[in-house]
Design an enzyme around this catalytic site. Structure first.
Site, PDB file in Angstrom:
ATOM      1  N   GLU A  19      40.565  55.184  63.271  1.00  0.00           N
ATOM      2  CA  GLU A  19      39.921  54.638  64.468  1.00  0.00           C
ATOM      3  C   GLU A  19      40.970  53.964  65.334  1.00  0.00           C
ATOM      4  O   GLU A  19      41.852  53.283  64.812  1.00  0.00           O
ATOM      5  CB  GLU A  19      38.873  53.612  64.002  1.00  0.00           C
ATOM      6  N   HIS A  95      32.608  55.611  70.448  1.00  0.00           N
ATOM      7  CA  HIS A  95      31.603  54.667  69.970  1.00  0.00           C
ATOM      8  C   HIS A  95      30.735  54.283  71.162  1.00  0.00           C
ATOM      9  O   HIS A  95      31.253  53.924  72.222  1.00  0.00           O
ATOM     10  CB  HIS A  95      32.277  53.428  69.370  1.00  0.00           C
ATOM     11  N   ARG A 125      25.127  49.009  67.552  1.00  0.00           N
ATOM     12  CA  ARG A 125      24.485  47.978  68.362  1.00  0.00           C
ATOM     13  C   ARG A 125      25.504  47.153  69.127  1.00  0.00           C
ATOM     14  O   ARG A 125      25.293  46.810  70.286  1.00  0.00           O
ATOM     15  CB  ARG A 125      23.660  47.033  67.463  1.00  0.00           C
ATOM     16  N   ALA A 145      20.749  49.709  66.889  1.00  0.00           N
ATOM     17  CA  ALA A 145      21.408  51.019  66.818  1.00  0.00           C
ATOM     18  C   ALA A 145      20.378  52.134  66.605  1.00  0.00           C
ATOM     19  O   ALA A 145      20.528  53.240  67.114  1.00  0.00           O
ATOM     20  CB  ALA A 145      22.433  51.019  65.692  1.00  0.00           C
TER      21      ALA A 145
HETATM   22  P1  FAD Z   1      22.118  47.738  63.703  1.00  0.00           P
HETATM   23  O1  FAD Z   1      22.019  48.914  62.825  1.00  0.00           O
HETATM   24  O2  FAD Z   1      21.235  47.685  64.910  1.00  0.00           O
HETATM   25  O3  FAD Z   1      21.866  46.453  62.790  1.00  0.00           O
HETATM   26  C1  FAD Z   1      22.149  45.141  63.284  1.00  0.00           C
HETATM   27  C2  FAD Z   1      21.364  44.114  62.455  1.00  0.00           C
HETATM   28  O4  FAD Z   1      19.991  44.193  62.800  1.00  0.00           O
HETATM   29  C3  FAD Z   1      21.434  44.343  60.954  1.00  0.00           C
HETATM   30  O5  FAD Z   1      21.419  43.070  60.336  1.00  0.00           O
HETATM   31  C4  FAD Z   1      20.154  45.099  60.638  1.00  0.00           C
HETATM   32  O6  FAD Z   1      19.739  44.876  59.293  1.00  0.00           O
HETATM   33  C5  FAD Z   1      19.191  44.480  61.651  1.00  0.00           C
HETATM   34  N1  FAD Z   1      18.130  45.385  62.122  1.00  0.00           N
HETATM   35  C6  FAD Z   1      18.234  46.690  62.423  1.00  0.00           C
HETATM   36  N2  FAD Z   1      17.050  47.157  62.896  1.00  0.00           N
HETATM   37  C7  FAD Z   1      16.206  46.098  62.914  1.00  0.00           C
HETATM   38  C8  FAD Z   1      14.849  45.915  63.302  1.00  0.00           C
HETATM   39  N3  FAD Z   1      14.118  46.922  63.777  1.00  0.00           N
HETATM   40  N4  FAD Z   1      14.304  44.658  63.190  1.00  0.00           N
HETATM   41  C9  FAD Z   1      15.038  43.613  62.718  1.00  0.00           C
HETATM   42  N5  FAD Z   1      16.323  43.743  62.320  1.00  0.00           N
HETATM   43  C10 FAD Z   1      16.896  44.958  62.421  1.00  0.00           C
HETATM   44  N6  FAD Z   1      31.385  47.003  67.515  1.00  0.00           N
HETATM   45  C11 FAD Z   1      31.779  47.181  68.792  1.00  0.00           C
HETATM   46  O7  FAD Z   1      31.528  46.322  69.643  1.00  0.00           O
HETATM   47  N7  FAD Z   1      32.471  48.310  69.170  1.00  0.00           N
HETATM   48  C12 FAD Z   1      32.766  49.300  68.298  1.00  0.00           C
HETATM   49  O8  FAD Z   1      33.374  50.300  68.677  1.00  0.00           O
HETATM   50  C13 FAD Z   1      32.384  49.140  66.933  1.00  0.00           C
HETATM   51  N8  FAD Z   1      32.648  50.077  65.999  1.00  0.00           N
HETATM   52  C14 FAD Z   1      32.225  49.912  64.711  1.00  0.00           C
HETATM   53  C15 FAD Z   1      32.457  50.924  63.758  1.00  0.00           C
HETATM   54  C16 FAD Z   1      32.032  50.759  62.448  1.00  0.00           C
HETATM   55  C17 FAD Z   1      32.296  51.855  61.439  1.00  0.00           C
HETATM   56  C18 FAD Z   1      31.363  49.569  62.041  1.00  0.00           C
HETATM   57  C19 FAD Z   1      30.925  49.379  60.627  1.00  0.00           C
HETATM   58  C20 FAD Z   1      31.103  48.577  62.973  1.00  0.00           C
HETATM   59  C21 FAD Z   1      31.520  48.735  64.317  1.00  0.00           C
HETATM   60  N9  FAD Z   1      31.270  47.767  65.279  1.00  0.00           N
HETATM   61  C22 FAD Z   1      31.674  47.949  66.581  1.00  0.00           C
HETATM   62  C23 FAD Z   1      30.592  46.510  64.920  1.00  0.00           C
HETATM   63  C24 FAD Z   1      29.051  46.590  65.066  1.00  0.00           C
HETATM   64  O9  FAD Z   1      28.712  46.754  66.431  1.00  0.00           O
HETATM   65  C25 FAD Z   1      28.477  45.299  64.511  1.00  0.00           C
HETATM   66  O10 FAD Z   1      28.640  45.247  63.123  1.00  0.00           O
HETATM   67  C26 FAD Z   1      27.051  44.953  64.914  1.00  0.00           C
HETATM   68  O11 FAD Z   1      26.816  43.576  64.613  1.00  0.00           O
HETATM   69  C27 FAD Z   1      25.968  45.752  64.213  1.00  0.00           C
HETATM   70  O12 FAD Z   1      25.973  47.039  64.622  1.00  0.00           O
HETATM   71  P2  FAD Z   1      25.012  48.135  63.914  1.00  0.00           P
HETATM   72  O13 FAD Z   1      25.166  49.382  64.691  1.00  0.00           O
HETATM   73  O14 FAD Z   1      25.229  48.158  62.465  1.00  0.00           O
HETATM   74  O15 FAD Z   1      23.576  47.471  64.240  1.00  0.00           O
END
Ligand code: FAD
Length: 318
Positions: A19, A95, A125, A145
């Site tokens: 990445e 992303h 997200r 997300a």
């Molecule tokens: P989600 O899957 O939406 O989850 C976020 C939180 O909400 C979790 O605690 C989940 O349990 C909870 N949740 C989900 N759905 C619900 C619901 N319906 N009701 C209540 N709670 C819910 N960040 C950046 O800014 N830019 C990037 O390019 C980037 N790349 C990344 C790449 C990887 C491989 C990883 C692991 C992370 C990356 N991140 C990046 C960080 C990421 O954006 C954060 O970890 C963020 O806080 C959560 O993103 P997510 O997509 O997992 O969110």
């Protein structure tokens, strides 16, 4: 080509990917190329390009007042994906974030990706904005997300926002999402977090890339729990080599992950950050070899814009 097709084509062989982060605005893309060049000998089938959230900057107005502006310091994700794809003939994965984008803006980003022949997108997200405690979507943006995955899956069916168009020229994105072996920091439990991950997969996610971890056991347990939760897509481990002493405080604080005692002791015994970087490389090699023996489809490295340590690791494995 889709990530899932790369994995199928590899026929059990572990692939190498990494990445990168767009340069700060005002800087040249050459910086990125200089860090990608040394890694291309390991034949990554795909390279991820992060998207950074917008942030507040304060401009000194000279009269004792500060003017608050909102800006994105590292723009250009899709443009960089197109440039790298063209220059190196490699698949690139932008992303795409919920945070800071309306659903309409997200749709335009996805249309750009479709026209550019980008086959994979990573649905995330995003975190809370710097200085803010909780994540807040913009008005008209995606909340989680999972909502973003649904928007991408709709486009894959030719369904655009507001049902203005039902098109036969459908996108065919392979969709990646994030997974957390030590649970996401906001999740009340690993089981709840896995339920959320399953929702992303049910909404159309094709593969998972994990948050960094330093103890492989956490990954092995996560993969097992994910299977039990009915998640049957590839789970790609994300590996970050520790590079500076400060990571011992920073990484647990930011990502709520544990660092094993042996690694802490080895880092603390280092005289300087050059030695820490070497410890980080050696730990990542050990982790990677064990993960490869376990049969992971891809070893995915967080390069943080520097390739020397990733090259040192990859040269022992690929
Ligand atoms: P989600 O899957 O939406 O989850 C976020 C939180 O909400 C979790 O605690 C989940 O349990 C909870 N949740 C989900 N759905 C619900 C619901 N319906 N009701 C209540 N709670 C819910 N960040 C950046 O800014 N830019 C990037 O390019 C980037 N790349 C990344 C790449 C990887 C491989 C990883 C692991 C992370 C990356 N991140 C990046 C960080 C990421 O954006 C954060 O970890 C963020 O806080 C959560 O993103 P997510 O997509 O997992 O969110």
């Amino acid at each position: 080509m889709k990530v899932t097709d790369h994995i199928k084509k590899a026929n059990g062989k572990t692939l190498f990917s990494f990445e990168i982060i767009p340069p700060k605005k005002g800087n040249s893309i050459q910086e990125l190329y200089n860090n990608i060049d040394p890694l291309m000998e390991f034949k990554p089938p795909f390279i991820d390009v992060t998207t950074s959230r917008e942030e507040y900057v304060y401009i000194n107005k000279g009269d004792g007042l500060l003017d608050r502006k909102i800006t994105r310091m590292r723009p250009g994700t899709v443009g960089i994906c197109a440039a790298i794809k063209h220059k190196y003939n490699v698949d690139t994965i932008p992303h795409v974030l919920c945070g800071g984008f309306t659903k309409e803006e997200t749709e335009y980003v996805l249309v750009d990706c479709h026209y550019l022949g980008i086959d994979n997108v990573m649905a995330l997200r995003g975190d809370a904005m710097k200085g803010e405690q909780y994540f807040e979507p913009v008005a008209g943006g995606n909340n989680y997300a999972c909502d973003l995955v649904k928007q991408m899956s709709d486009l894959n069916r030719g369904k655009y926002l507001h049902d203005v168009i039902e098109s036969d020229n459908k996108t065919d994105f392979c969709i990646g999402v994030a997974g957390y072996p030590e649970k996401h920091l906001e999740a009340p439990s690993i089981n709840t977090d896995l339920k959320r991950l399953k929702e992303k997969v049910d909404a159309g996610a094709d593969y998972v890339v994990t948050q960094m971890f330093f103890d492989n056991q956490k990954y092995f347990e996560f993969v097992e729990l994910a299977k039990q939760a009915g998640i049957n897509v590839p789970i790609i481990p994300g590996i970050k080599p520790i590079a500076v002493k400060r990571h011992l405080q920073l990484l647990p604080q930011v990502f709520k992950i544990d660092i094993p005692e042996d690694l802490i002791n080895a880092v603390e015994a280092c005289k300087d950050n050059k030695a820490v970087r070497q410890v980080g490389v050696e730990w990542a090699i050990k982790q990677s070899k064990e993960l490869r023996d376990f049969g992971v489809p891809v070893l995915h490295y967080y390069s943080m814009g520097k390739s020397d340590n990733i090259k040192a690791i990859a040269s022992q494995l690929f």
